[in-house]
Design a protein around this motif. Structure first.
Motif, mmCIF file in Angstrom:
data_model
loop_
_atom_site.group_PDB
_atom_site.id
_atom_site.type_symbol
_atom_site.label_atom_id
_atom_site.label_comp_id
_atom_site.label_asym_id
_atom_site.label_seq_id
_atom_site.Cartn_x
_atom_site.Cartn_y
_atom_site.Cartn_z
ATOM 1 N N CYS A 117 40.255 2.855 13.762
ATOM 2 C CA CYS A 117 38.870 2.313 14.096
ATOM 3 C C CYS A 117 37.568 3.002 13.925
ATOM 4 O O CYS A 117 36.573 2.801 13.479
ATOM 5 N N LEU A 118 37.561 4.120 14.447
ATOM 6 C CA LEU A 118 36.663 5.253 14.323
ATOM 7 C C LEU A 118 36.213 5.665 12.657
ATOM 8 O O LEU A 118 35.160 5.660 12.441
ATOM 9 N N GLN A 119 37.345 5.521 11.925
ATOM 10 C CA GLN A 119 37.014 5.803 10.435
ATOM 11 C C GLN A 119 36.105 4.874 10.044
ATOM 12 O O GLN A 119 35.357 4.951 9.098
ATOM 13 N N GLY A 120 36.281 3.370 10.298
ATOM 14 C CA GLY A 120 35.701 2.316 9.774
ATOM 15 C C GLY A 120 34.336 2.025 10.697
ATOM 16 O O GLY A 120 34.051 0.622 10.602
ATOM 17 N N PHE A 121 34.025 2.654 11.672
ATOM 18 C CA PHE A 121 33.249 2.064 12.786
ATOM 19 C C PHE A 121 31.909 1.584 12.004
ATOM 20 O O PHE A 121 31.364 0.560 12.845
ATOM 21 N N ASP A 122 31.466 2.042 11.171
ATOM 22 C CA ASP A 122 30.227 1.819 10.408
ATOM 23 C C ASP A 122 30.409 0.423 10.130
ATOM 24 O O ASP A 122 29.240 -0.449 9.570
ATOM 25 N N ASN A 123 31.509 -0.134 9.735
ATOM 26 C CA ASN A 123 31.744 -1.471 9.071
ATOM 27 C C ASN A 123 31.887 -2.564 10.183
ATOM 28 O O ASN A 123 32.194 -3.710 9.709
ATOM 29 N N VAL A 124 31.829 -2.357 11.460
ATOM 30 C CA VAL A 124 31.973 -3.399 12.516
ATOM 31 C C VAL A 124 30.906 -3.746 13.113
ATOM 32 O O VAL A 124 29.933 -2.746 13.401
ATOM 33 N N ALA A 125 31.014 -4.893 13.555
ATOM 34 C CA ALA A 125 29.713 -5.516 14.375
ATOM 35 C C ALA A 125 30.297 -5.705 15.749
ATOM 36 O O ALA A 125 31.494 -5.451 15.983
ATOM 37 N N SER A 126 29.442 -5.938 16.657
ATOM 38 C CA SER A 126 29.729 -6.122 18.171
ATOM 39 C C SER A 126 29.567 -7.315 18.709
ATOM 40 O O SER A 126 28.230 -7.981 18.467
ATOM 41 N N ASP A 127 30.114 -8.012 19.708
ATOM 42 C CA ASP A 127 29.777 -9.341 20.133
ATOM 43 C C ASP A 127 30.288 -9.108 21.839
ATOM 44 O O ASP A 127 30.875 -8.367 22.280
ATOM 45 N N SER A 128 29.051 -9.821 22.680
ATOM 46 C CA SER A 128 29.391 -9.538 24.002
ATOM 47 C C SER A 128 28.523 -10.851 24.731
ATOM 48 O O SER A 128 27.651 -11.318 23.764
ATOM 49 N N SER A 129 28.836 -10.942 25.921
ATOM 50 C CA SER A 129 28.067 -11.935 26.767
ATOM 51 C C SER A 129 26.525 -11.423 27.028
ATOM 52 O O SER A 129 25.588 -12.098 27.299
ATOM 53 N N ASN A 130 26.529 -9.881 27.027
ATOM 54 C CA ASN A 130 25.240 -9.254 27.165
ATOM 55 C C ASN A 130 24.454 -9.277 25.776
ATOM 56 O O ASN A 130 25.162 -8.580 24.816
ATOM 57 N N PRO A 131 23.477 -9.879 25.483
ATOM 58 C CA PRO A 131 22.859 -9.920 24.125
ATOM 59 C C PRO A 131 22.453 -8.280 23.798
ATOM 60 O O PRO A 131 22.337 -8.335 22.747
ATOM 61 N N ASP A 132 22.381 -7.323 24.673
ATOM 62 C CA ASP A 132 22.026 -6.087 24.218
ATOM 63 C C ASP A 132 23.047 -5.491 23.416
ATOM 64 O O ASP A 132 23.018 -4.585 22.852
ATOM 65 N N PHE A 133 24.327 -6.101 23.755
ATOM 66 C CA PHE A 133 25.501 -5.575 22.931
ATOM 67 C C PHE A 133 25.986 -6.021 21.874
ATOM 68 O O PHE A 133 27.071 -5.996 21.188
ATOM 69 N N GLN A 134 25.117 -7.210 21.367
ATOM 70 C CA GLN A 134 25.561 -7.872 20.322
ATOM 71 C C GLN A 134 24.720 -6.927 18.860
ATOM 72 O O GLN A 134 23.634 -7.038 18.864
ATOM 73 N N THR A 135 25.786 -6.368 18.161
ATOM 74 C CA THR A 135 25.226 -5.518 17.200
ATOM 75 C C THR A 135 25.661 -6.098 15.912
ATOM 76 O O THR A 135 27.032 -6.439 15.690
ATOM 77 N N SER A 136 24.912 -6.016 14.675
ATOM 78 C CA SER A 136 25.529 -6.002 13.286
ATOM 79 C C SER A 136 26.377 -4.766 12.882
ATOM 80 O O SER A 136 25.745 -3.804 13.392
ATOM 81 N N ALA A 137 27.034 -4.856 11.910
ATOM 82 C CA ALA A 137 27.555 -3.673 11.111
ATOM 83 C C ALA A 137 26.598 -2.887 10.284
ATOM 84 O O ALA A 137 25.922 -3.585 9.475
ATOM 85 N N PRO A 138 26.507 -1.722 10.666
ATOM 86 C CA PRO A 138 25.519 -0.828 9.728
ATOM 87 C C PRO A 138 25.960 -0.911 8.223
ATOM 88 O O PRO A 138 24.807 -0.813 7.668
ATOM 89 N N ARG A 139 27.161 -1.128 7.767
ATOM 90 C CA ARG A 139 27.422 -1.093 6.447
ATOM 91 C C ARG A 139 28.448 -2.032 6.203
ATOM 92 O O ARG A 139 29.203 -2.338 7.181
ATOM 93 N N GLN A 140 28.240 -2.796 5.032
ATOM 94 C CA GLN A 140 29.233 -3.791 4.693
ATOM 95 C C GLN A 140 30.565 -2.997 4.149
ATOM 96 O O GLN A 140 30.400 -2.059 3.326
#
Length: 558
Positions: free
Chosen positions: A158-181
């Protein structure tokens, strides 16, 4: 038995904190070198002089570097700069949520966040439990007892491909898009991902074959009867939870001397009552039988055969008769003996096994399994509940590693069995040693002998070649002799057992550190040393023990 994971012919201790693994410096080790008596105490107290040297350690008790690095990346991605906020990482959102829910203390910060590759059910996903640092002890208790934490291989991937992941949470501040496709056709992922289902089935099939009973009238176990888990403790946690939900106001029996975390799992679960029979002797069985005769309803009984460290065997034949008469489920941990040595399935309803130990041997992966006895009258209900509630969180590369390591299981088991029997006369005849515990010479040896397999591993003389396993424990007359012996013993020393290499540890200090004064009443003094005998050249093993005992003799031990 040619393998890069085999140890040198002559064992030797590694420096403090070094990963107990061969070849040296391989990643994902599950054991840490604790070469002196003081270092074991220092490790249990988490003292800096020990902890600063630790490279890798048993993943349920230590957050290894891949997880620390991924946790740092998570906090950075979520822009959490408060040093009083930390996180633990899990393979599934449910595990992260349950970690947060396990906290008893109120806290302004208890949240979860799921990381994933958008539009893909990809293995580069995981979940974080985010909380105030003052809750870390409770969080680690959950981590220890459930065994559901992210594996080191999974974290590294997961660390190797961390730039490719997005995040989701009930906290809007923790909702992020993937830096790279992510490139969907990366060749380094394709092979093991595409073969993940086949590898999982192959491992289940092998375990089913090993677990199948030799006795007539028993149905063969099938891959469908086998459930796999990221750790052995996760298997125990899951079956405890599963069985407790099958009964209203359930009562469970912890029978014999069990691994401490197994008891913790039972006590922290949904069981209304946990009855403990720690001695696991005839008197305890009489007491249990009288309780059952009085009308007390017991839903399940958990035991180990043989017990980790006492090497005692519960009277599984009598337990089976009581279970049939009174309708309770028997769940037995066979990790110490393993599948090749004993035929336990006819007498239990569920077999629990840590695949981290002898099954793997290489000290480089964790895993666990449950086998549901296909002949058990409880099979349909247990299997149905597990099938509908259990979510596979095993990382495919861990499953692949377990399967690869297990290809030498037959020969490794046979060699380690024979080496252990060769070591016993030296230990049992030495005047400084009061007691040696091993299934072959334990007062409960008759029970063990009734369960020994006759067809595997192949032996030329069953009376001398084995089936007894490679784990023993020893108690010196003088506690100071135990310390002298441990310090002088030039073999791997530290956490875990069942490794391809010989490994020793003062077990009670490591496993019962804060209750060690209490367990002596059960024949387990603080200075008991557990030894797991490896596959090194037997003369090399004997030589190391002879040398250590000579130091004891020179120190006045007798």
């Amino acid at each position: 038995m040619d393998s890069q994971w085999m140890p040198p012919k002559v064992p030797s201790a590694l420096p403090l904190g070094k990963a107990n693994i061969y070849p040296l410096d391989e990643p994902h080790a599950v054991s840490c070198s604790l070469p002196t008596w003081d270092s074991v105490f220092g490790f249990c107290r988490q003292e800096e002089w020990v902890m600063k040297h630790v490279e890798w350690n048993y993943p349920r008790f230590y957050i290894n570097k891949p997880l620390r690095d991924l946790s740092t990346a998570v906090l950075h991605r979520l822009q959490i700069t408060d040093e009083n906020i930390t996180c633990l990482l899990f393979a599934s959102p449910l595990d992260a949520q349950q970690c947060i829910a396990s906290f008893s203390k109120a806290s302004p910060r208890k949240e979860t966040c799921h990381f994933f590759i958008p539009g893909s059910n990809h293995w580069a996903s995981f979940s974080a439990a985010i909380f105030s640092s003052d809750l870390i002890e409770e969080a680690m208790a959950f981590w220890w007892n459930t065994g559901s934490g992210l594996s080191t291989r999974h974290a590294a991937f997961c660390l190797q491909g961390f730039d490719n992941v997005a995040s989701d949470s009930s906290n809007p501040d923790f909702q992020t898009s993937a830096p790279r496709q992510r490139d969907p056709d990366r060749p380094e992922d394709a092979a093991w991902m595409h073969s993940a289902a086949t590898t999982m089935l192959d491992l289940k099939s092998f375990i089913a074959q090993l677990a199948t009973s030799e006795k007539p009238g028993q149905l063969p176990a099938s891959p469908d009867d086998v459930f796999l888990f990221p750790t052995g403790m996760n298997a125990i946690h899951t079956i405890s939870k599963t069985l407790s939900y099958m009964e209203t106001s359930p009562t469970v029996v912890a029978y014999g001397w069990l691994y401490p975390e197994t008891v913790d799992v039972l006590r922290s679960g949904r069981w209304e009552t946990v009855l403990s029979y720690k001695a696991g002797n005839d008197a305890d069985l009489d007491a249990l039988e009288n309780l059952l005769k009085s009308g007390r309803r017991v839903h399940a009984l958990f035991c180990e055969l043989p017990s980790n460290v006492t090497l005692a065997c519960p009277d599984i034949h009598r337990i089976r008769k009581l279970a049939d008469q009174y309708g309770f489920i028997v769940a037995c941990d066979n990790t110490v003996a393993g599948f090749f040595n004993i035929d336990i399935l006819p007498y239990v309803d569920v077999v629990m096994t840590s695949l981290t130990k002898g099954f793997s041997g290489a000290s480089n992966v964790t895993g666990g399994s449950l086998v549901i006895n296909p002949t058990s009258p409880h099979h349909p209900k247990i299997h149905n509940v597990l099938s509908t509630t259990h979510t596979n969180t095993c990382f495919p590369l861990d499953i692949h590693t377990l399967l690869t390591n297990s290809t030498t299981l037959h020969q490794r088991t046979k060699t380690a069995n024979e080496n252990t029997l060769a070591l016993l006369p030296l230990l049992t005849s030495h005047p400084a040693i009061k007691t040696v515990n091993h299934p072959s010479i334990h007062p409960t040896a008759g029970i063990y002998n009734s369960l020994r397999k006759t067809t595997t591993p192949a032996t030329t003389n069953p009376e001398t070649d084995g089936h007894y396993g490679n784990v023993l424990s020893m108690i010196f007359h003088n506690p100071s002799s135990a310390e002298t012996f441990y310090n002088a013993l030039d073999v791997n020393k530290g956490t875990s057992f069942g490794t391809n290499f010989t490994i020793a540890v003062p077990y009670v200090v490591l496993a019962n550190f804060y209750t060690r004064s209490k367990v002596a009443a059960y024949g387990l003094p603080e200075h008991v040393i557990r030894v797991s005998v490896g596959v090194e050249d037997v003369s090399g093993i004997l030589g190391r023990f002879v040398e250590a005992l000579r130091v004891v003799e020179g120190d006045g031990g007798r």
